[in-house]
Design a protein around this motif. Sequence first.
Motif, short mmCIF file in Angstrom:
data_model
loop_
_atom_site.label_atom_id
_atom_site.label_comp_id
_atom_site.label_asym_id
_atom_site.label_seq_id
_atom_site.Cartn_x
_atom_site.Cartn_y
_atom_site.Cartn_z
N LEU A 190 0.83 -1.19 0.00
CA LEU A 190 0.00 0.00 0.00
C LEU A 190 0.87 1.25 0.00
N PRO A 191 0.38 2.34 -0.58
CA PRO A 191 1.09 3.60 -0.42
C PRO A 191 1.02 4.07 1.03
N GLY A 192 1.96 4.95 1.41
CA GLY A 192 2.01 5.43 2.79
C GLY A 192 0.71 6.05 3.26
N SER A 193 0.09 6.83 2.36
CA SER A 193 -1.13 7.52 2.78
C SER A 193 -2.25 6.51 3.09
N GLU A 194 -2.27 5.42 2.32
CA GLU A 194 -3.30 4.40 2.56
C GLU A 194 -3.06 3.68 3.89
N THR A 195 -1.78 3.37 4.16
CA THR A 195 -1.45 2.73 5.43
C THR A 195 -1.89 3.61 6.59
N LEU A 196 -1.67 4.92 6.40
CA LEU A 196 -2.05 5.87 7.44
C LEU A 196 -3.56 5.85 7.66
N ARG A 197 -4.31 5.82 6.55
CA ARG A 197 -5.78 5.79 6.66
C ARG A 197 -6.24 4.50 7.34
N LEU A 198 -5.54 3.41 7.00
CA LEU A 198 -5.84 2.12 7.60
C LEU A 198 -5.65 2.18 9.12
N LEU A 199 -4.53 2.77 9.50
CA LEU A 199 -4.23 2.88 10.92
C LEU A 199 -5.27 3.74 11.62
N LYS A 200 -5.63 4.84 10.96
CA LYS A 200 -6.60 5.77 11.56
C LYS A 200 -7.95 5.09 11.75
N ARG A 201 -8.31 4.22 10.79
CA ARG A 201 -9.57 3.50 10.94
C ARG A 201 -9.51 2.53 12.13
N HIS A 202 -8.33 1.92 12.29
CA HIS A 202 -8.21 0.95 13.38
C HIS A 202 -8.05 1.65 14.73
N PHE A 203 -7.22 2.70 14.73
CA PHE A 203 -7.01 3.45 15.98
C PHE A 203 -7.64 4.83 15.85
N PRO A 204 -8.87 4.99 16.28
CA PRO A 204 -9.50 6.31 16.13
C PRO A 204 -8.79 7.39 16.95
N HIS A 205 -8.16 7.00 18.07
CA HIS A 205 -7.45 7.99 18.88
C HIS A 205 -6.02 8.11 18.38
N MET A 206 -5.82 9.01 17.45
CA MET A 206 -4.51 9.11 16.83
C MET A 206 -4.18 10.57 16.56
N ILE A 207 -2.95 10.98 16.90
CA ILE A 207 -2.53 12.35 16.56
C ILE A 207 -1.15 12.31 15.93
#
Lengths: 374, 270
Positions: A310-327
Motif C-alpha cells: 500500500l502507499p504510505g497515505s493508505e497505510t495511514l488511513r488504515l491505521l486511523k480506521r483501526h485506531f481512532p485515537h490518533m494524533i
Amino acid sequence: MFLGFFYYLREQGLKISIGDWMVLLEGMEKGLHESTVEGFYFLCRAVLLRDESEFDLFDQAFSAYFGRVLEGGSLPQDLQALLEKIDPSLPENAKQQDAGRSDAMLAMDGIPGTPGSGKNAPGPGSGSTGGRTAIFAPGSRKFRDFRKDNTLDTRQFQMAFRVLRNLSAQLETSEQEFDIDRTIDGTCRRGGMLDIQYRKPRKNTIRVILLMDSGGSMRYFSRLCSELFQAATASRHLRELRTYYFHNIVYSLLYKDPTIEIRDDNCISVDGLMTECDEKYRVIFVGDAEMHPYELEGTEYNFVDKKPGLPGSETLRLLKRHFPHMIWLNPIPLHEEGYDPEGTRRTIASIVDMYDLTLDGLERGFRFLLSGKK
Amino acid sequence: MIRQSQLETSQSYVAAEDLLKTVNIALTLEKPLLVKGEPGTGKTMLAHAVAESLGKELLIWNIKSTTKAQDGLYTYDVVQRLYDSQFGGQVDDIGQYVHFGKLGEAFRSEDQVVLLIDEIDKADLEFPNDLLWEMDQMEFYVQETKETFRAKHRPIVIITSNAEKELPDAFLRRCIFHYIEFPNRVQMRQIVHAHFDRIDEELLQQAVSTFYNIRSTPGLMKKPSTSELIDWLRALTLDGIDPAVIQQELPYLGVLLKKDKDFNLVKKGK
C-alpha cells in the motif's frame, strides 16, 4: 549594589530572579563571602544556581566579568572595592566578553594550584590559605560536560503526559484495597458492628503507541524528540507504552530501534500491530511530515511479500480506521503558513489531526487523544 | 558554622572544601540544602556528618515512589480508631490516632534537629511542590484535631537527589544547591584512608589507578562508585592479592561492575 553583575548573569542566560539576588545580598551581609573573590564565587554558585548544568555557563560568565581584574593571577582580597571598580566599566567589559574570557582563562591557568598548572593540586583539608585553591577555578570549565542547553525540559513534557490519564476500576484484577469510606458508612448502618468493605483499585487504563520518524530531516529535531521519548518512558502512570520508528511515512513495517534496519528482530508489521492492539490504544506519530510526494502516494515495494504494498497515505488511513485515537505531532510549527514545500503536510493533516510539538500543542493533542474532542 | 576539622572527625567522612562552604552558607541563610551528585559520592553521609559535628539529632525521611508529602507531616489512623471503638475503647481523643511523620517530628522537636530528606527525586512529580508551604512557613495544620504545629526551631534540612526526575523551579528557588563532584585521585586516597586503618600503599596505588581506568572506559552503563572501590579494596586485602597483578588480572571485578555488559566490556578491553 553591583546590579551590573546581576544583569550580566541574566544576559548570559542564567534564570536568576530578584528573590535569588536578595538572598545573595543577605548572605553577603552575613559575611558568607568571606570578603574574598573565592568566597563570593561559592556563595553565588550555591545561592543562584540550581542545576549542575548551569555551572559551566556561570563559570564562564564569572571569569568573563571578573577576568580583567584577575589578570596577572592575583586575587584581590577586598571584594567590595573590586566590585565597585568593575561596575562602571560593564558595557565595555561585556562587549569584550570573548577577549575577557580568554584572558581570564589564561589568568586562571597561571594561578598556582589550579588543575593543569603542573603543581600538585591540594586536596580538601590540605589547609590551603589565601584566596586560591584547586577547586576555585571558574575559568577552567570543568563543568562543561554538565551543560544541557535545553529549552523545553523533560519535566514540562512529563507534566503534559499526565493529561493522558483515564482512571477506572480494574475489573480484570484480583487486587483489592480497603475502602475506608464505605467501611465507615457500612459500620454506622449496622449500629457500630464492623463492616469491612473492599474495592478494586482504580488505575490508569491508557495504553500508548509512540511512532517516531527517524533520520533524514528529523535529525534537526533529534534532541526534542529524545526528550519527548524520555518523558514518555518516565511517565510510569501509563498502562503500557510501545515505541516504534519509521522513516518519513509508515509502510507495512515498523522498526523497534531508530536505526530502521530490516532485521527480523527489529521489525513488526503494521498488520501485526493492529492484531495485537485494539482500538483503545492511543497512537502518537512524531514527524515533520516532509517528504517527496511520491513517498506518500506511491506504492511501496513490499520486501517481505515480494509484491507492491500500500502507499504510505493508505497505510495511514488504515491505521486511523483501526485506531481512532490518533494524533501527529510536528516539530515544525504549523503556523509557519505556506511552509509545505511538497504538500505532504496538508495531505497527512487531512488524515490525522496534527499538532505542534510544543508544550501547548502537546497538551491540546493529548486532550484530543483522551476525549476525542477538540 | 562548621569547620572542616569538625565535619571530618565525625565518622569517616571526607568533605571537599567547596561542599563545606555550601553547608555553611545553607546553615547561615537557614535554607534547605539540596545535594546532587553521582551515586556513591556521599550525599547521604553528609547529613550524618553534619548532624554529628553539630551534635544534633538526625531524622531521616526516606522517600519512595509512593511517598506523599502528607506522610511526612502526619497520618491519621482511622482504622485503629474504628477497631478501638468496637471493643469499647476510649476513642474521644483523636490526637492519639494522629501519627507524626519525620517532617512533623522535626517541627515538633524541642531541640533543633537535622532532617535528611533522602532521594527526593524518587517521589511523584508533584511531591516537592506539596512541601513548599510547610517548608516556608515552618508550620502545619492537623485537620483532624484542628491543631497547628509551629516549629520551635527551624530544622536544618538536607535534601539529596539522584536527578532521576527534574525538580520543580519553585522548589529549587528555595534551596541552596550543591553538586558533589566525583572525588579525584588525591581525594579518593584520603577517603580510602578514612575507611582503612592500615592499607598497603602499593596495593592502594594500583587499585585506585585501575579503578579510575575502569571508570573511564567508554560505554560503561554503570560506573563503579566510591563504596564499590572500598568493597573491592576489602576483598583485595582479605585475599592478599599481589598488587603487581591487579592491573593485569582484575581480580574480583564483579565487586566493581554489577552489569554483565560492563563486565565483558572491561574484560575485553584488557
